[in-house]
Design an enzyme around this catalytic site. Structure first.
Site, PDB file in Angstrom:
ATOM      1  N   SER A  59       0.849  -1.186   0.000  1.00  0.00           N
ATOM      2  CA  SER A  59       0.000   0.000   0.000  1.00  0.00           C
ATOM      3  C   SER A  59       0.895   1.250   0.000  1.00  0.00           C
ATOM      4  O   SER A  59       1.706   1.412  -0.920  1.00  0.00           O
ATOM      5  CB  SER A  59      -0.934  -0.041   1.211  1.00  0.00           C
ATOM      6  OG  SER A  59      -1.963   0.916   1.078  1.00  0.00           O
ATOM      7  N   HIS A 117      -8.315  -4.810  -0.986  1.00  0.00           N
ATOM      8  CA  HIS A 117      -7.020  -4.216  -0.658  1.00  0.00           C
ATOM      9  C   HIS A 117      -6.164  -5.160   0.192  1.00  0.00           C
ATOM     10  O   HIS A 117      -4.942  -5.066   0.184  1.00  0.00           O
ATOM     11  CB  HIS A 117      -7.228  -2.890   0.072  1.00  0.00           C
ATOM     12  CG  HIS A 117      -5.966  -2.111   0.261  1.00  0.00           C
ATOM     13  ND1 HIS A 117      -5.145  -1.754  -0.795  1.00  0.00           N
ATOM     14  CD2 HIS A 117      -5.352  -1.622   1.377  1.00  0.00           C
ATOM     15  CE1 HIS A 117      -4.105  -1.082  -0.339  1.00  0.00           C
ATOM     16  NE2 HIS A 117      -4.196  -1.001   0.967  1.00  0.00           N
TER      17      HIS A 117
END
Length: 713
Positions: free
Chosen positions: A558, A673
């Site tokens: 991320s 995610h």
């Protein structure tokens, strides 16, 4: 000869040619890869996936690592963590080999504390998905206090941030017929009372912010069409989001709405019974932490009068509601080496989890007429602590304690009593073979930066080393048991160590390891400090004789995925392998992709010339150039990631290949995610990454050890 490597790099070169030729934009020839489910883009992804698997699954360690990882992740001796403790019940989501998506279940608090919980299954997520023809991923439940019988259950199709919401009755164990239901969206939903919800959801483009989150908050009455819901608050399209929520404090239910102009700013208001709102006196950059004893608790991220940044303060809500002027009172002021990381309230206590030079401590705070009385809880030193849950009735906190070599133990801490062990995970490896040390490196500006290094005990000289970091959004990186290091790579750290290598967890600036200042020193135009911190740790390892250039791998996901991309661009001489998960790489367009606009408070706005000037200095995609000896890079991500756009990693992979650089790529279709939707995918990822590291760093990065040995650089 290195035939396997030659074949792989040749395949990459062949595919690079059509990518470079099929330009769709003069400035960015790979914009077409931003079409998340575009036929051409997905065909390219499948080709890349197949190439990576063809090489890495042939490694002799791959099947062993995959099976071992799956065994660890599915171990039914894992702790059944308390997701919530409501009255005399504990709620838990349990995942194992037979239940990959999980069983949502409940047990009495007494049986749970005895160590022999008597579970009753509420929802079998796997069975529900099969019955409804959906790939459901559990995203939690919000149960209405104080009875905690009716719950708003969130289920995600494939793991995206967009959830469906359905009302569930714990007593009957069924979804409520004609109960509250919302279709899949990035909704903000919370109880107002038993017959009313706060709802912000996707009602069309005008109802959303530029970040893709709700801009409107409405009160929706049971039994009425949502079209008749009453608007109580709204934000600007430039905001991150707006939401409503309630907190039960004793007999009083306080209602709030919050507007977030940026990721790090909030404008909180009380909601009166008539639906009108009253702004609260919190500074915009303070963090709301809860309500206890009639007081609103907040963490200061900047000084407020004589109260320093990083301290916990309180305002009396009754005075605010009555329109009386009031000043905040100090609740807890951490020392220079400490940072408040977690805060949670039970019925009458406030529980604060601290970091002290990155080691965890737990403090119980009791409100009284003369202020707040602290009690430090006697838990193992030099450990990572996590607040799992606090009880809504009575004053019990559940906290896990673990270390890189120490498996998690769950403690129940009662008011005024010593911690009680509830459950412990068994050891998954022989910890006596390894040694952990906390060290401090000196960054370019003189800042001392902590990091943890784990090596085989008694090992001498430099070892192949993997360094993991995050460095953003106030998120501290604390050492966890090696079966979960690095984050989202399962037991990769353990496997790497078992092969005689070294693993490092870096506490670089941008996180919250030392409170607000640690974050602010890597914010926006100060981002280079985070990169300098990481470089300093790598160089400190080399200077200490623990590592050497071209035998160092780096890992992040991320925000951390963007971090490692920038690091590799800046110091290709220092690193030999890069693991980049769900990365944020194209800083020129990040604010136009999915939730990207919400992160401009962290990075800056690339559409503002002054901001782009400093973003341009490190943006991984724009700074990727043809460099001899550029480190091999492995990208992992999910097609269904609706937070960080998969186009970031896709475009990076295409550009690497056009430049003739070594790149591996694996994009899962599900998982959002978090990437892995279940343990099967998590285990596969750990095994692929181990094979990648061995290929690129094996025998200290360059010695031939067999058919799949790394090529000379």
């Amino acid at each position: 000869m290195k035939v396997a490597r030659f074949a792989f790099t040749t395949a990459l070169a062949l595919i690079a040619a059509p990518l470079a030729a099929q330009q769709t934009d003069a400035e960015d020839p790979y914009l077409w890869l931003e079409e998340i489910k575009g036929e051409r883009a997905l065909a390219q992804v499948e080709a890349w996936n197949a190439e990576t698997e063809a090489v890495l699954t042939e490694a002799p360690e791959y099947p062993i690592a995959r099976a071992w990882a799956k065994q660890i992740l599915d171990d039914d001796r894992q702790i059944a963590m308390p997701d919530a403790v409501h009255g005399d019940r504990v709620l838990n989501l349990w995942r194992d080999a037979d239940n990959p998506r999980g069983l949502w279940r409940t047990a009495s608090l007494d049986s749970y504390l005895s160590g022999e919980p008597e579970w009753r299954t509420l929802i079998d997520v796997d069975a529900l998905g099969e019955q409804e023809g959906e790939s459901w991923v559990w995203h939690g439940a919000n149960c209405l206090a104080p009875e905690y019988v009716r719950c708003l259950v969130s289920l995600s199709p494939g793991g995206t941030d967009a959830d469906t919401v359905r009302e569930f009755d714990i007593t009957t164990g069924r979804f409520v017929a004609d109960g509250f239901t919302l279709p899949a969206a990035k909704s903000n939903v919370s109880w107002y009372d038993e017959n009313t919800l706060f709802v912000g959801t996707d009602e069309g483009a005008s109802s959303l912010t530029e970040s893709g989150y709700p801009r409107l908050v409405k009160l929706w009455q049971r039994g009425t069409p949502f079209a008749q819901a009453k608007l109580v608050a709204q934000g600007e399209t430039s905001d991150v989001s707006v939401n409503g929520f309630s907190v039960l404090d004793g007999e009083t239910r306080w209602h709030f709405v919050n507007r977030s102009p940026s990721f790090f700013t909030n404008r909180l208001s009380l909601v009166r019974d008539d639906g009108s709102t009253l702004p609260l006196p919190l500074p915009e950059d303070a963090t709301f932490e809860g309500v206890l004893d009639g007081k609103l608790i907040a963490l200061l991220n900047a000084p407020l009068g004589r109260m320093p940044a990083g301290s916990l303060v309180a305002w009396p809500l009754a005075d605010i509601a009555a329109g009386r002027k009031t000043q905040p009172a100090m609740v807890f002021d951490p020392s220079e080496s400490q940072a408040i990381e977690e805060v949670a309230a039970s019925e009458g206590k406030l529980w604060v989890k601290l970091l002290d030079d990155v080691s965890g401590k737990l403090v119980e705070l009791t409100p009284g007429a003369s202020g707040w009385t602290p009690r430090e809880i006697d838990l193992p030193d030099n450990s990572t602590l996590s607040l799992a849950a606090t009880s809504s009735t009575g004053d019990t906190a559940f906290v896990t304690v673990e270390g890189m070599l120490t498996p998690p133990t769950l403690y129940a801490v009662g008011s005024g009593s010593a911690p009680q062990i509830v459950a412990s995970e068994p050891a998954q490896f022989d910890a006596s073979k390894f040694a952990v040390e906390q060290r401090f490196a000196t960054s370019k500006d003189g800042t001392k930066v902590p990091y943890y290094v784990v090596r085989p005990k008694g090992a001498e000289g430099p070892l192949a080393t993997l360094i993991h970091a995050y460095g953003g959004f106030r998120a501290a990186q604390t050492p966890k048991y090696l079966t979960a290091e690095p984050y989202r790579s399962g037991p990769l750290g353990l496997f790497w160590l078992e092969e005689g290598n070294s693993y490092v967890l870096a506490n670089i600036r941008g996180g919250g390891e030392y409170g607000p200042r640690w974050h602010e020193e890597a914010l926006r135009e100060k981002r280079q400090n985070a990169f300098d911190d990481f470089h300093a740790i790598a160089e400190d390892l080399i200077a200490a004789g623990l590592a050497k250039p071209q035998a160092i791998g780096i890992s992040g996901r991320s925000n951390g995925g963007g971090l490692v991309g920038a690091l590799a661009n800046q110091r290709p001489d220092l690193y030999a392998a890069v693991i980049s998960g769900s990365p944020l790489d194209d800083m020129r367009r990040f604010n136009k992709l999915l939730a990207g606009a919400s992160w401009m408070g962290e990075y800056g706005n690339p559409d503002v010339a002054e901001d782009w000037a400093f973003l341009r200095e490190w943006s991984p995609y724009q700074n990727l150039k043809a460099v001899e000896g550029y480190p091999a890079t492995f990208y992992y991500l999910s097609t269904l990631d609706d937070r960080v756009h998969p186009g970031h990693a896709r475009k990076m992979a295409a550009k690497h290949r056009a430049l003739g650089q070594q790149v591996y790529y694996h994009e899962y279709r599900e998982g959002g995610h978090s990437v892995g939707a279940d343990h099967e995918e998590d285990a596969k990822r750990a095994a692929l990454l181990l094979a990648f590291l061995n290929r690129e760093l094996g025998d200290e990065g360059g010695e031939e050890t067999g058919a799949n040995a790394p090529a000379a650089r």
